[in-house]
Design a protein around this motif. Structure first.
Motif, short mmCIF file in Angstrom:
data_model
loop_
_atom_site.label_atom_id
_atom_site.label_comp_id
_atom_site.label_asym_id
_atom_site.label_seq_id
_atom_site.Cartn_x
_atom_site.Cartn_y
_atom_site.Cartn_z
N LYS A 141 0.83 -1.21 0.00
CA LYS A 141 0.00 0.00 0.00
C LYS A 141 0.86 1.25 0.00
CE LYS A 141 -3.76 -1.66 3.00
NZ LYS A 141 -4.43 -1.39 4.27
N THR A 143 2.22 4.09 3.61
CA THR A 143 2.47 3.20 4.73
C THR A 143 3.91 3.38 5.20
OG1 THR A 143 3.01 1.41 3.20
CG2 THR A 143 0.73 1.50 4.01
N CYS A 158 6.92 0.31 3.09
CA CYS A 158 6.96 0.48 1.63
C CYS A 158 7.89 1.60 1.16
CB CYS A 158 5.55 0.68 1.08
SG CYS A 158 4.44 -0.71 1.41
N TRP A 191 1.23 10.39 -3.26
CA TRP A 191 2.26 9.92 -2.33
C TRP A 191 3.63 10.46 -2.74
CZ3 TRP A 191 4.30 4.27 -1.81
CH2 TRP A 191 4.85 4.08 -0.55
#
Length: 176
Positions: free
Chosen positions: A45, A48, A51, A86
């Motif tokens: 994901k 997180t 990651c 992100w």
């Protein structure tokens, strides 16, 4: 799960390739990878904790993958828009040099056999694919455990020798 000796599945997915407005997304397919060794790694994901440590580690070694003339692609089941958000908001991800593939439909992760049953997210899987699209190495980690990027590079280099490599072989050492 897809394993050694099997053809990597055909796919056509959107990937985040840049933070430059108007140039953020490209379509990436298995056809784009043919003719070169490829490393495709999956994370569970976006947004997180483990990651980004892996993604930045792969990026830190991006030049090493380039020296080995290998494609490097990261992937998860998040959308391209989540990937972009992100990358935009995480300092360590702003300078990623490889595509971040969005398998929003989860179809590729499912075909690879790496979709976790409960949450329907991808396991931490790494595939090394040869220039003909055949899977030559697979490694899958538990969701909580990050992988070792130098080991992926070591295996890639060992595979590229086309020779037998003994236990604990390191690039530059003799092959069998």
């Amino acid at each position: 799960m897809l394993t050694i000796g099997q053809k990597f599945p055909e796919f056509k997915k959107t990937a985040v390739v840049s933070l430059e407005v108007g140039k953020e997304f490209e379509t990436l397919s298995n056809e784009d990878l043919k003719g070169k060794w490829s490393v495709i790694f999956w994370w569970p994901k976006d947004f997180t904790f483990v990651c980004p440590t892996e993604i930045t580690a792969f990026n830190d070694h991006y030049a090493d993958f380039q020296k080995l003339d290998a494609n490097l692609v990261g992937a998860s089941t998040d959308s391209e828009f989540v990937h972009l958000a992100w990358r935009t908001h995480h300092v360590g991800l702003k300078k990623i040099q490889f595509p971040m593939l969005a398998d929003t439909s989860k179809s590729l992760a499912e075909e690879l056999g790496i979709l976790e049953a409960e949450e329907k997210i991808a396991y931490r899987a790494t595939f090394i694919i040869d220039p003909e699209g055949v899977t030559r190495w697979v490694s899958v980690n538990d969701l909580a455990i990050g992988r070792n990027v130098p080991e992926v590079l070591r295996v890639l280099e060992a595979l590229k020798t086309g020779k037998l490599t003994p236990c604990d072989w390191e690039p530059g050492q003799a092959t069998l």
